[in-house]
Design a protein around this motif. Structure first.
Motif, mmCIF file in Angstrom:
data_model
loop_
_atom_site.group_PDB
_atom_site.id
_atom_site.type_symbol
_atom_site.label_atom_id
_atom_site.label_comp_id
_atom_site.label_asym_id
_atom_site.label_seq_id
_atom_site.Cartn_x
_atom_site.Cartn_y
_atom_site.Cartn_z
ATOM 1 N N PHE A 193 0.833 -1.209 0.000
ATOM 2 C CA PHE A 193 0.000 0.000 0.000
ATOM 3 C C PHE A 193 0.868 1.260 0.000
ATOM 4 O O PHE A 193 0.547 2.246 -0.668
ATOM 5 N N VAL A 194 1.970 1.226 0.752
ATOM 6 C CA VAL A 194 2.887 2.364 0.793
ATOM 7 C C VAL A 194 3.578 2.534 -0.553
ATOM 8 O O VAL A 194 3.714 3.658 -1.064
ATOM 9 N N LEU A 195 4.009 1.422 -1.158
ATOM 10 C CA LEU A 195 4.728 1.482 -2.433
ATOM 11 C C LEU A 195 3.881 2.106 -3.536
ATOM 12 O O LEU A 195 4.378 2.912 -4.326
ATOM 13 N N VAL A 196 2.602 1.729 -3.610
ATOM 14 C CA VAL A 196 1.749 2.250 -4.697
ATOM 15 C C VAL A 196 1.140 3.608 -4.349
ATOM 16 O O VAL A 196 0.428 4.197 -5.162
ATOM 17 N N GLU A 197 1.389 4.093 -3.141
ATOM 18 C CA GLU A 197 0.941 5.428 -2.709
ATOM 19 C C GLU A 197 -0.575 5.603 -2.826
ATOM 20 O O GLU A 197 -1.058 6.637 -3.298
ATOM 21 N N SER A 198 -1.289 4.597 -2.379
ATOM 22 C CA SER A 198 -2.746 4.674 -2.405
ATOM 23 C C SER A 198 -3.257 5.172 -1.055
ATOM 24 O O SER A 198 -3.166 4.473 -0.051
ATOM 25 N N MET A 212 -6.350 5.799 -0.190
ATOM 26 C CA MET A 212 -7.526 5.035 0.216
ATOM 27 C C MET A 212 -7.113 3.655 0.718
ATOM 28 O O MET A 212 -7.656 3.156 1.713
ATOM 29 N N GLY A 213 -6.156 3.049 0.043
ATOM 30 C CA GLY A 213 -5.686 1.743 0.462
ATOM 31 C C GLY A 213 -5.071 1.769 1.853
ATOM 32 O O GLY A 213 -5.350 0.905 2.686
ATOM 33 N N LEU A 214 -4.237 2.784 2.113
ATOM 34 C CA LEU A 214 -3.602 2.908 3.421
ATOM 35 C C LEU A 214 -4.634 3.168 4.513
ATOM 36 O O LEU A 214 -4.574 2.581 5.598
ATOM 37 N N ALA A 215 -5.584 4.077 4.219
ATOM 38 C CA ALA A 215 -6.630 4.384 5.206
ATOM 39 C C ALA A 215 -7.454 3.134 5.513
ATOM 40 O O ALA A 215 -7.745 2.836 6.680
ATOM 41 N N LEU A 261 -7.662 1.129 9.251
ATOM 42 C CA LEU A 261 -8.954 0.955 9.922
ATOM 43 C C LEU A 261 -9.346 -0.522 10.028
ATOM 44 O O LEU A 261 -9.809 -0.977 11.080
ATOM 45 N N ILE A 262 -9.179 -1.265 8.933
ATOM 46 C CA ILE A 262 -9.573 -2.682 8.925
ATOM 47 C C ILE A 262 -8.691 -3.487 9.869
ATOM 48 O O ILE A 262 -9.174 -4.341 10.621
ATOM 49 N N PHE A 263 -7.391 -3.210 9.854
ATOM 50 C CA PHE A 263 -6.472 -3.962 10.705
ATOM 51 C C PHE A 263 -6.746 -3.670 12.180
ATOM 52 O O PHE A 263 -6.739 -4.590 13.019
ATOM 53 N N ALA A 264 -7.001 -2.400 12.500
ATOM 54 C CA ALA A 264 -7.322 -2.043 13.891
ATOM 55 C C ALA A 264 -8.606 -2.736 14.335
ATOM 56 O O ALA A 264 -8.695 -3.249 15.456
ATOM 57 N N ALA A 265 -9.611 -2.770 13.450
ATOM 58 C CA ALA A 265 -10.876 -3.441 13.773
ATOM 59 C C ALA A 265 -10.667 -4.937 13.958
ATOM 60 O O ALA A 265 -11.270 -5.559 14.840
ATOM 61 N N LEU A 280 -15.796 -7.962 7.147
ATOM 62 C CA LEU A 280 -15.757 -7.998 5.679
ATOM 63 C C LEU A 280 -16.831 -7.088 5.092
ATOM 64 O O LEU A 280 -16.573 -6.353 4.130
ATOM 65 N N VAL A 281 -18.028 -7.128 5.654
ATOM 66 C CA VAL A 281 -19.115 -6.271 5.161
ATOM 67 C C VAL A 281 -18.724 -4.800 5.267
ATOM 68 O O VAL A 281 -18.890 -4.021 4.324
ATOM 69 N N LEU A 282 -18.193 -4.410 6.418
ATOM 70 C CA LEU A 282 -17.789 -3.013 6.611
ATOM 71 C C LEU A 282 -16.644 -2.632 5.681
ATOM 72 O O LEU A 282 -16.620 -1.522 5.138
ATOM 73 N N ALA A 283 -15.688 -3.538 5.503
ATOM 74 C CA ALA A 283 -14.533 -3.236 4.667
ATOM 75 C C ALA A 283 -14.944 -2.968 3.223
ATOM 76 O O ALA A 283 -14.520 -1.976 2.615
#
Length: 374
Positions: A185-190, A192-195, A199-203, A330-333
């Motif tokens: 995600f960092v490499l492609v500089e996304s 939205m992907g990073l955000a 959030l998903i990992f914390a959840a 998964l639904v939220l993601a």
């Protein structure tokens, strides 16, 4: 298992492989809608249904979904909704975890093959030069046509992996996974992907390591609020008089929101203000956006969006009642990521539809083991 049931299962899985094959279309390979593979998949799903259906019992369901799919085809000049209906009907007797596993490993395989081909110079490249946020830029895309395309497929693999294996992972595995997943995600500089990753990992950590039932209730309430807030924000863009861009003279809250979403909200608002709404949608939409809920509103129509939102909240509640924590995540993601990608009606891209495998009324292997088949 009878010969008819075996045939139905084989045909379903052949059709599923066809769907997986076309899933990177327009993202990493080819153009959109490879017709022969899609038609072959639809024929397999249709044959699977014929092998498993009980006409006297199921006629109303087939008539309802079939008629809706045909009407959508008439207005949209696309068999996308009919295709989705066929998959869900054919999947009533299948195991959704096996389907999820197929798409998890299949998507991971697509990412690996795409990367290897790009690294060898056979197809696409690891870096693309195009017009991005601030003009012509070079960005890492890892074999995809656009970095955001890679970000979506990487996010999809990440979320499906959590659904399948998060409950079995230990704390040290999460630490390793955090690094492995974050780096691309960092490499492609996304953004939205990073955000989404954070959030998903914390959840996932919250749900995995707080075993109290209060955690599920908090997550359920918060999830409903977040989904409702997202939908309200999107569908009021054409109603409320949001301020126009300040063109850099001042930073209003509207400018901040558009910066965070890379202009997506402004494009969505233009679409709402300039495009008429139709019940069954249509293909010739002048204003295209990257927001899934907006594209579906115009392409698939008002009826589809209403049905989808009802299914979304029904499914989320059902998963909560069955204590399926990672299913809820998964639904939220996929709901949250729809702010960046227009994949709502695509079974092979939207993991929420996979959770509906064995979820329609009628044929199911074991309704006790699969609560969504009730």
């Amino acid at each position: 298992m009878s010969y008819r049931e075996k045939a139905a299962t084989v045909l379903f899985w052949i059709g599923l492989c066809c769907e997986l094959l076309v899933s990177p279309s327009g993202f990493a390979f080819g153009g959109y809608h490879e017709p022969w593979i899609i038609v072959a998949g639809m024929l397999c799903f249709s044959a699977s249904i014929l092998c498993s259906m009980e006409l006297k019992k199921d006629w109303w369901l087939f008539a309802l979904l079939g008629a809706y799919g045909v009407v959508c085809y008439h207005f949209q000049h696309s068999a996308l909704i009919l295709r989705l209906a066929l998959i869900l009907l054919a999947g009533r007797g299948q195991d959704r975890k096996k389907v999820m596993r197929c798409f998890f490993f299949g998507t991971a395989g697509i990412l690996l093959i795409t990367f290897v081909l790009a690294a060898l110079g056979v197809h696409n490249s690891l870096v693309t030069e195009d017009w991005y946020r601030h003009g012509i830029e070079k960005r890492i895309s890892l074999g995809f046509f656009h970095p955001n395309g890679f970000s979506f497929f990487w996010m999809r693999t990440f979320v499906m992996g959590l659904y399948l294996y998060a409950e079995k992972m230990k704390a040290w595995m999460y630490a390793i996974a955090a690094v492995v997943i974050a780096v691309p995600f960092v490499l492609v500089e996304s953004k939205m992907g990073l955000a989404a990753f954070v959030l998903i990992f914390a959840a996932a950590l919250f749900l995995r390591f707080w075993k109290d039932e209060k955690a599920e209730k908090i997550f359920y309430i918060a999830g409903n609020i977040l989904m409702a807030a997202e939908l309200l924000l999107i569908y009021t863009l054409g109603i409320f008089p949001y301020p126009e861009h300040s063109m850099g003279t001042e930073n209003t809250y509207w400018d901040v929101m558009n910066t965070v979403t890379t202009g997506r909200l402004a494009h969505a608002r233009e679409a709402f203000l300039s495009t008429p709404v139709k019940l069954f949608g249509y293909r010739d939409v002048e204003q295209a956006t990257e927001i899934g809920f907006v594209n579906a509103f115009f392409h698939e129509g008002l009826i589809f969006v209403i049905l989808y939102v009802v299914i979304l909240f029904w499914l989320f509640r059902r998963l909560y009642r069955e204590k399926d924590r990672m299913g809820m995540l998964l639904v939220l993601a996929f709901t949250f990521y729809a702010l960046a990608e227009a994949y709502l009606p695509y079974f092979n891209k939207n993991g929420i539809w996979i959770l509906l495998i064995a979820g329609l009324p009628g044929r199911a292997k074991d309704t006790k083991k699969d609560p969504l088949s009730a």
